[in-house]
Design a protein around this motif. Structure first.
Motif, PDB file in Angstrom:
ATOM      1  N   VAL A   2     -29.237  24.414  62.645  1.00  0.00           N
ATOM      2  CA  VAL A   2     -27.888  23.884  62.492  1.00  0.00           C
ATOM      3  C   VAL A   2     -26.898  25.003  62.808  1.00  0.00           C
ATOM      4  CG1 VAL A   2     -26.268  22.956  60.789  1.00  0.00           C
ATOM      5  CG2 VAL A   2     -28.651  22.255  60.732  1.00  0.00           C
ATOM      6  N   LYS A   3     -25.853  24.682  63.578  1.00  0.00           N
ATOM      7  CA  LYS A   3     -24.829  25.676  63.897  1.00  0.00           C
ATOM      8  C   LYS A   3     -23.694  25.588  62.875  1.00  0.00           C
ATOM      9  CE  LYS A   3     -24.339  24.266  68.090  1.00  0.00           C
ATOM     10  NZ  LYS A   3     -23.787  24.033  69.415  1.00  0.00           N
ATOM     11  N   LEU A   4     -23.258  26.770  62.411  1.00  0.00           N
ATOM     12  CA  LEU A   4     -22.142  26.885  61.480  1.00  0.00           C
ATOM     13  C   LEU A   4     -21.278  28.069  61.888  1.00  0.00           C
ATOM     14  CD1 LEU A   4     -24.070  26.555  58.093  1.00  0.00           C
ATOM     15  CD2 LEU A   4     -22.604  24.835  59.126  1.00  0.00           C
ATOM     16  N   VAL A   5     -19.970  27.872  61.877  1.00  0.00           N
ATOM     17  CA  VAL A   5     -19.036  28.963  62.147  1.00  0.00           C
ATOM     18  C   VAL A   5     -18.761  29.671  60.832  1.00  0.00           C
ATOM     19  CG1 VAL A   5     -16.658  29.497  62.816  1.00  0.00           C
ATOM     20  CG2 VAL A   5     -17.974  27.831  64.122  1.00  0.00           C
ATOM     21  N   CYS A   6     -18.846  30.999  60.838  1.00  0.00           N
ATOM     22  CA  CYS A   6     -18.493  31.769  59.650  1.00  0.00           C
ATOM     23  C   CYS A   6     -16.996  31.612  59.421  1.00  0.00           C
ATOM     24  CB  CYS A   6     -18.856  33.241  59.836  1.00  0.00           C
ATOM     25  SG  CYS A   6     -18.358  34.256  58.415  1.00  0.00           S
ATOM     26  N   LEU A   7     -16.615  31.237  58.214  1.00  0.00           N
ATOM     27  CA  LEU A   7     -15.209  31.016  57.888  1.00  0.00           C
ATOM     28  C   LEU A   7     -14.464  32.319  57.665  1.00  0.00           C
ATOM     29  CD1 LEU A   7     -15.718  27.954  55.529  1.00  0.00           C
ATOM     30  CD2 LEU A   7     -15.100  27.938  57.965  1.00  0.00           C
ATOM     31  N   CYS A   9     -15.416  35.556  59.561  1.00  0.00           N
ATOM     32  CA  CYS A   9     -15.310  36.343  60.805  1.00  0.00           C
ATOM     33  C   CYS A   9     -15.279  35.501  62.074  1.00  0.00           C
ATOM     34  CB  CYS A   9     -16.429  37.384  60.883  1.00  0.00           C
ATOM     35  SG  CYS A   9     -18.069  36.695  61.261  1.00  0.00           S
ATOM     36  N   GLY A  10     -15.580  34.201  61.976  1.00  0.00           N
ATOM     37  CA  GLY A  10     -15.506  33.324  63.133  1.00  0.00           C
ATOM     38  C   GLY A  10     -16.742  33.289  64.012  1.00  0.00           C
ATOM     39  N   GLN A  11     -17.800  34.034  63.652  1.00  0.00           N
ATOM     40  CA  GLN A  11     -19.026  34.041  64.454  1.00  0.00           C
ATOM     41  C   GLN A  11     -19.806  32.745  64.245  1.00  0.00           C
ATOM     42  OE1 GLN A  11     -18.569  36.433  66.838  1.00  0.00           O
ATOM     43  NE2 GLN A  11     -20.768  36.586  66.687  1.00  0.00           N
ATOM     44  N   THR A  12     -20.465  32.273  65.290  1.00  0.00           N
ATOM     45  CA  THR A  12     -21.334  31.111  65.181  1.00  0.00           C
ATOM     46  C   THR A  12     -22.712  31.573  64.745  1.00  0.00           C
ATOM     47  OG1 THR A  12     -20.108  29.958  66.906  1.00  0.00           O
ATOM     48  CG2 THR A  12     -22.319  29.146  66.423  1.00  0.00           C
ATOM     49  N   ASN A  13     -23.270  30.890  63.757  1.00  0.00           N
ATOM     50  CA  ASN A  13     -24.591  31.203  63.212  1.00  0.00           C
ATOM     51  C   ASN A  13     -25.500  29.991  63.368  1.00  0.00           C
ATOM     52  OD1 ASN A  13     -24.371  33.838  61.248  1.00  0.00           O
ATOM     53  ND2 ASN A  13     -22.429  32.781  61.432  1.00  0.00           N
ATOM     54  N   ARG A  14     -26.793  30.253  63.525  1.00  0.00           N
ATOM     55  CA  ARG A  14     -27.793  29.190  63.533  1.00  0.00           C
ATOM     56  C   ARG A  14     -28.618  29.334  62.254  1.00  0.00           C
ATOM     57  NH1 ARG A  14     -28.097  26.686  68.420  1.00  0.00           N
ATOM     58  NH2 ARG A  14     -27.206  27.814  70.174  1.00  0.00           N
ATOM     59  N   VAL A  15     -28.708  28.218  61.521  1.00  0.00           N
ATOM     60  CA  VAL A  15     -29.387  28.225  60.224  1.00  0.00           C
ATOM     61  C   VAL A  15     -30.417  27.097  60.212  1.00  0.00           C
ATOM     62  CG1 VAL A  15     -29.029  27.936  57.732  1.00  0.00           C
ATOM     63  CG2 VAL A  15     -27.273  29.053  59.113  1.00  0.00           C
ATOM     64  N   GLN A  17     -32.151  23.954  59.016  1.00  0.00           N
ATOM     65  CA  GLN A  17     -31.577  22.863  58.220  1.00  0.00           C
ATOM     66  C   GLN A  17     -32.071  22.878  56.779  1.00  0.00           C
ATOM     67  OE1 GLN A  17     -30.953  19.325  60.240  1.00  0.00           O
ATOM     68  NE2 GLN A  17     -29.923  18.420  58.506  1.00  0.00           N
ATOM     69  N   ASP A  18     -33.329  23.230  56.564  1.00  0.00           N
ATOM     70  CA  ASP A  18     -33.877  23.224  55.199  1.00  0.00           C
ATOM     71  C   ASP A  18     -33.369  24.393  54.349  1.00  0.00           C
ATOM     72  OD1 ASP A  18     -35.304  25.137  56.619  1.00  0.00           O
ATOM     73  OD2 ASP A  18     -37.259  24.551  55.813  1.00  0.00           O
ATOM     74  N   ARG A  19     -32.593  25.318  54.933  1.00  0.00           N
ATOM     75  CA  ARG A  19     -32.036  26.443  54.172  1.00  0.00           C
ATOM     76  C   ARG A  19     -30.555  26.259  53.839  1.00  0.00           C
ATOM     77  NH1 ARG A  19     -31.907  31.628  55.891  1.00  0.00           N
ATOM     78  NH2 ARG A  19     -31.610  32.111  53.715  1.00  0.00           N
ATOM     79  N   LEU A  20     -29.959  25.135  54.217  1.00  0.00           N
ATOM     80  CA  LEU A  20     -28.533  24.941  53.987  1.00  0.00           C
ATOM     81  C   LEU A  20     -28.157  25.013  52.508  1.00  0.00           C
ATOM     82  CD1 LEU A  20     -27.631  22.142  56.555  1.00  0.00           C
ATOM     83  CD2 LEU A  20     -27.120  24.589  56.690  1.00  0.00           C
ATOM     84  N   GLY A  21     -29.002  24.510  51.645  1.00  0.00           N
ATOM     85  CA  GLY A  21     -28.714  24.511  50.215  1.00  0.00           C
ATOM     86  C   GLY A  21     -29.030  25.808  49.501  1.00  0.00           C
ATOM     87  N   SER A  22     -29.645  26.763  50.206  1.00  0.00           N
ATOM     88  CA  SER A  22     -30.052  28.013  49.551  1.00  0.00           C
ATOM     89  C   SER A  22     -29.115  29.179  49.845  1.00  0.00           C
ATOM     90  CB  SER A  22     -31.493  28.361  49.935  1.00  0.00           C
ATOM     91  OG  SER A  22     -31.585  28.587  51.326  1.00  0.00           O
ATOM     92  N   GLY A  23     -27.887  28.882  50.210  1.00  0.00           N
ATOM     93  CA  GLY A  23     -26.883  29.931  50.381  1.00  0.00           C
ATOM     94  C   GLY A  23     -27.045  30.816  51.596  1.00  0.00           C
ATOM     95  N   PRO A  24     -27.159  30.249  52.808  1.00  0.00           N
ATOM     96  CA  PRO A  24     -27.284  31.100  53.995  1.00  0.00           C
ATOM     97  C   PRO A  24     -26.050  31.983  54.186  1.00  0.00           C
ATOM     98  CG  PRO A  24     -26.780  28.849  54.643  1.00  0.00           C
ATOM     99  CD  PRO A  24     -27.033  28.835  53.165  1.00  0.00           C
ATOM    100  N   GLY A  32     -20.970  34.090  52.827  1.00  0.00           N
ATOM    101  CA  GLY A  32     -21.695  32.840  52.603  1.00  0.00           C
ATOM    102  C   GLY A  32     -21.228  31.759  53.556  1.00  0.00           C
ATOM    103  N   LEU A  33     -22.179  31.039  54.153  1.00  0.00           N
ATOM    104  CA  LEU A  33     -21.840  29.972  55.096  1.00  0.00           C
ATOM    105  C   LEU A  33     -21.739  28.615  54.416  1.00  0.00           C
ATOM    106  CD1 LEU A  33     -24.183  31.045  58.027  1.00  0.00           C
ATOM    107  CD2 LEU A  33     -21.692  31.301  57.917  1.00  0.00           C
ATOM    108  N   MET A  34     -22.544  28.394  53.395  1.00  0.00           N
ATOM    109  CA  MET A  34     -22.543  27.133  52.644  1.00  0.00           C
ATOM    110  C   MET A  34     -22.600  27.493  51.164  1.00  0.00           C
ATOM    111  SD  MET A  34     -22.855  24.360  54.888  1.00  0.00           S
ATOM    112  CE  MET A  34     -23.578  23.040  53.980  1.00  0.00           C
ATOM    113  N   ASP A  35     -21.566  28.165  50.684  1.00  0.00           N
ATOM    114  CA  ASP A  35     -21.586  28.716  49.329  1.00  0.00           C
ATOM    115  C   ASP A  35     -21.005  27.793  48.261  1.00  0.00           C
ATOM    116  OD1 ASP A  35     -18.929  28.916  50.028  1.00  0.00           O
ATOM    117  OD2 ASP A  35     -18.837  31.102  49.867  1.00  0.00           O
TER     118      ASP A  35
END
Length: 145
Positions: A2-7, A9-15, A17-24, A32-35
């Protein structure tokens, strides 16, 4: 992945999907991307996140002088925590980012706009309790198709 933009620094990260809930965390700055927090962002970060993110993005368009906006802020934070790993909630100050307000046709605040699959999926104006913010976010498609 899953692609997420860091809120931060603005960098795009690939995470995975099964780690989204574990604080990537961002591979560049460590933020934190999904904190489970509602992050204040600028219009450039918003534009990039709308285009790039593979998870629903809910934006609270608000202003510091707005009473209903201030009343909704703790509820928005509660909803962000409850939606951790499923959606990202962000805030955009309409006083500081007037171009974004105009672009998205914000006529009253607070206004929530949910984005999914790179486009606006839903819009709601007025202060809402956390449960209604969660329900609003849950109606957005989760991944780009």
């Amino acid at each position: 992945m899953v692609k997420l933009v860091c809120l931060d620094c603005g960098q795009t990260n690939r995470v995975p999907q099964d780690r989204l809930g574990s604080g990537p965390k961002c591979g560049t700055c460590g933020a934190g991307l999904m904190d489970g927090k509602a992050h204040e962002i600028d219009d450039a970060t918003l534009e990039k996140a709308i285009r790039t993110d593979d998870v629903p993005l809910v934006v609270d368009f608000w202003a510091p002088w707005c009473g209903p906006c201030r009343m909704m802020a703790p509820e928005y934070s509660k909803a962000a925590a409850a939606l951790k790993g499923r959606s990202r909630l962000v805030k955009l100050n309409t006083e500081q980012h007037q171009r974004a307000s105009a672009k998205f046709g914000i006529r009253g605040i607070p206004t929530l706009i949910a984005f999914g699959k790179g486009r606006e999926a839903a819009r709601q104006s007025g202060a809402l309790p956390a449960a209604q913010i969660e329900a609003f976010a849950n109606q957005v498609p989760a991944a780009k198709g």
